[in-house]
Design a protein around this motif. Structure first.
Motif, PDB file in Angstrom:
ATOM      1  N   HIS A 273      -5.716   1.553  -8.930  1.00  0.00           N
ATOM      2  CA  HIS A 273      -5.371   1.244  -7.544  1.00  0.00           C
ATOM      3  C   HIS A 273      -6.541   1.208  -6.567  1.00  0.00           C
ATOM      4  O   HIS A 273      -6.399   0.677  -5.469  1.00  0.00           O
TER       5      HIS A 273
ATOM      6  N   THR B   7       0.819  -1.208   0.000  1.00  0.00           N
ATOM      7  CA  THR B   7       0.000   0.000   0.000  1.00  0.00           C
ATOM      8  C   THR B   7       0.849   1.252   0.000  1.00  0.00           C
ATOM      9  O   THR B   7       0.739   2.100  -0.863  1.00  0.00           O
TER      10      THR B   7
ATOM     11  N   PHE C  14      -7.697  -2.302  -5.094  1.00  0.00           N
ATOM     12  CA  PHE C  14      -6.743  -2.857  -4.142  1.00  0.00           C
ATOM     13  C   PHE C  14      -6.974  -2.253  -2.762  1.00  0.00           C
ATOM     14  O   PHE C  14      -6.984  -2.968  -1.754  1.00  0.00           O
TER      15      PHE C  14
END
Length: 114
Positions: free
Chosen positions: A51, A11, A54
């Motif tokens: 992104h 992350t 995720f």
């Protein structure tokens, strides 16, 4: 060590994900559509699209309905509190480093304080 990155590294080790999380932390009660999140994060929309899922899967962002489109917001108020503490600590350390650097420069060049 296996070489597999854990979820925090995955992350926060990616600049775009970090920007998205920082944006969500800065506005914990606000939901953003992809365009708004891209603008606030200073990223391309395609990057946010790449992104966002995720971050939802990891539980950092929640997907919410903004009428006919999806929105994204910080998943947990506890994250906002921890994020604020992290930003404050980071800010304090940067200020201390800046002050130490200024003092070192003044000492090196013999600059007296006014």
């Amino acid at each position: 060590m296996t070489g597999d990155a854990g979820p925090l590294t995955k992350t926060y080790g990616h600049p775009a994900r970090l920007r998205i999380v920082e944006t969500a932390l800065a506005h914990p009660d606000q939901a953003f559509n992809v365009r708004e999140l891209a603008t606030e994060s200073d990223l391309d929309e395609s990057t946010v699209h790449q992104h966002k899922d995720f971050l939802v899967d990891l539980g950092i962002l929640d997907r919410v309905s903004l009428g006919r489109i999806d929105g994204y917001q910080l998943a947990d108020s506890g994250l906002a509190r921890v994020g604020q503490e992290w930003r404050d600590l980071h800010h304090d350390r940067l200020n201390a480093l800046e002050n130490d650097t200024e003092t070192a420069i003044e000492d090196f060049y013999g600059i007296a304080e006014s």
